[in-house]
Every structure is written in structure tokens, then in C-alpha cells.
Design an enzyme around this catalytic site. Structure first.
Site, mmCIF file in Angstrom:
data_model
loop_
_atom_site.group_PDB
_atom_site.id
_atom_site.type_symbol
_atom_site.label_atom_id
_atom_site.label_comp_id
_atom_site.label_asym_id
_atom_site.label_seq_id
_atom_site.Cartn_x
_atom_site.Cartn_y
_atom_site.Cartn_z
ATOM 1 N N ASP A 1 -11.226 9.137 -1.304
ATOM 2 C CA ASP A 1 -10.693 8.222 -2.304
ATOM 3 C C ASP A 1 -11.896 7.450 -2.861
ATOM 4 O O ASP A 1 -12.956 7.405 -2.235
ATOM 5 C CB ASP A 1 -9.696 7.285 -1.617
ATOM 6 C CG ASP A 1 -9.355 6.099 -2.476
ATOM 7 O OD1 ASP A 1 -8.874 6.316 -3.602
ATOM 8 O OD2 ASP A 1 -9.576 4.953 -2.032
ATOM 9 N N ASP B 1 -11.830 3.976 -5.112
ATOM 10 C CA ASP B 1 -11.755 2.510 -5.091
ATOM 11 C C ASP B 1 -11.350 1.994 -3.718
ATOM 12 O O ASP B 1 -10.310 2.376 -3.189
ATOM 13 C CB ASP B 1 -10.736 2.010 -6.130
ATOM 14 C CG ASP B 1 -11.197 2.260 -7.554
ATOM 15 O OD1 ASP B 1 -12.315 1.846 -7.891
ATOM 16 O OD2 ASP B 1 -10.424 2.875 -8.319
HETATM 17 MG MG LIG Z 1 -8.464 3.171 -2.458
#
Ligand SMILES: [Mg+2]
Length: 231
Positions: free
Chosen positions: A19, A21
Site C-alpha cells: 500500500d 499512503d
Molecule cells: Mg494506507
């Protein structure tokens, strides 16, 4: 602490999907700031910081629906546009450094010929901008974004990265900071590791049954080193 990071038997670990962010990039403060700005710009009721952090990791349209249940399409569009304009361009929004240990972790995996991918709820434009700003684009063989796929925890995004990399779920690991990442991985049959320096607290991540929860990327690199030594 020994964590079953590697596939059992002779199967090699071939692909790690990250992932973005809250996992590789310390961007949640900027995201919260821009969600607040989008509420002001659209005249929507403001939501508290905890509510805003909770929806980070969903696709932006799913996030807006979560914050404003029953919102119509025009509002979602307007809010999304205001949010993206702030995130991509606002000079007074918080900075978004990489978390400590990103280059060391990616270099270590790359040196072992483990393929790397990204599955993010960011837009393609947002991810491209982040990859260019950080100089990390060359590490990733496949990336999938929130504007190209249904929102996490739908597994489509992760499956797309595996397909492009040509790697099966059993030889893949997902790394993320939100319960949406861990649930997406579970739906795709991919074992996942939760990193707790992002948006969701350990007890929430634990509910999605990850292989392990680790405090940061240095601990993840150390876990990979240990797993390599014990096989
Ligand atoms: Mg995230």
C-alpha cells in the site's frame, strides 16, 4: 520472533505488494487536511480527525460515501475534485515524506530479485506524482490505483498487480497500514503484514488476521532477514 513471512516448503517469495499512503509514505496528515478543506469548499459538515483517519485507505468515492452516507453523485464528484486539487497542488498542506527505512527495505528485496508492486487507493495521477517525487518508480514492476479499480477491500486491485507480475497469491505478500489492505489481501488469498505506523491501531488490524503486525519498515526488513536466515 519468527514470522511465517516466506512461503512453506521450496516455494520462493516472488512478489511484495505495498500500500502507499500510511505504509511507504507518511501522508495521512496531508490527506486529513485536504479532506477538511474539501468539506469547507463544498459546504459539507466537517468531520473530526478520527473519523477522517478511519476512512484513509478506501477509494476516495467510497470514503466520501462513508463520511456522508446517502451523498448524491454530484456531491461526491465535487468533493472528490476539491480533495484532489488540494492534495496535488496545495502548498500550505502538510508535507509527505517517505517513512524511515523505505530505500533500505526496497533495495534489500530488489537485491534478492523479489518483485515489488503497489496497490493504492490514490488516483493514477497522484501515484505517478508521488513516484516521481520520491524517485521510486523504477522499483515497481506493477502498480494499481483507486481510480482504475473498485475500492479496497475488493481484491481486484491486488489481483491486477499479481497478474501483471505473473505471480500467484501463495508466493505474494501484501503490506499495508489499514484494515482495508488486510481484508483485500484476505479476499485475494494473499497473506498480509500490517504496519502500525499508519492510520489504523493494532487492535483494529489484528481483527483482519494478518501474518504479523510490525511497528515500522525497519522491523519488517529485520523480519525478512530473520526469515531468510532460518530457511
Ligand atoms: Mg494506507
Amino acid at each position: 520472533m519468527s514470522i511465517p513471512l516466506l512461503p512453506p516448503g521450496d516455494a520462493d517469495l516472488r512478489l511484495i505488494v505495498f500500500d502507499w499512503d500510511g505504509t511507504l509514505m507518511d501522508s495521512p496528515r496531508r490527506i486529513v487536511h485536504c479532506l477538511q478543506r474539501a468539506a469547507v469548499a463544498t459546504g459539507a459538515p466537517e468531520r473530526d480527525e478520527a473519523s477522517l483517519r478511519n476512512i484513509i485507505g478506501l477509494g476516495v468515492q467510497a470514503a466520501v460515501q462513508e463520511l456522508y452516507p446517502g451523498a448524491d453523485e454530484a456531491f461526491v464528484h465535487q468533493f472528490t475534485a476539491a480533495y484532489r486539487a488540494c492534495y496535488l497542488e496545495a502548498e500550505d498542506a502538510p508535507e509527505t515524506p517517505l517513512f524511515a527505512g523505505v530505500p533500505e527495505l526496497l533495495n534489500w528485496l530488489d537485491a534478492r530479485e523479489v518483485l515489488l508492486g503497489v496497490a493504492t487507493s490514490k488516483s493514477r495521477r497522484g501515484l505517478d506524482q508521488a513516484l516521481e517525487a520520491t524517485g521510486l518508480a523504477g522499483y515497481f514492476v506493477a502498480t494499481a490505483t483507486g481510480d482504475e479499480h473498485p475500492s479496497k477491500p475488493n481484491p481486484a486491485m491486488l489481483r491486477c498487480v499479481m497478474e501483471r507480475a505473473g505471480v500467484k497469491p501463495g508466493r505474494t505478500r501484501m503490506v499495508g497500514d489499514s484494515v482495508y489492505d488486510l481484508e483485500m489481501a484476505r479476499h485475494a488469498g494473499v497473506p498480509a503484514v500490517g504496519i502500525t505506523h499508519g492510520v489504523h491501531p493494532p487492535q483494529r488490524l489484528q481483527g483482519a488476521k494478518p501474518l504479523a503486525l510490525l511497528p515500522n519498515l525497519a522491523a519488517l526488513l529485520e523480519a525478512f532477514r530473520q526469515a531468510e536466515r532460518t530457511t
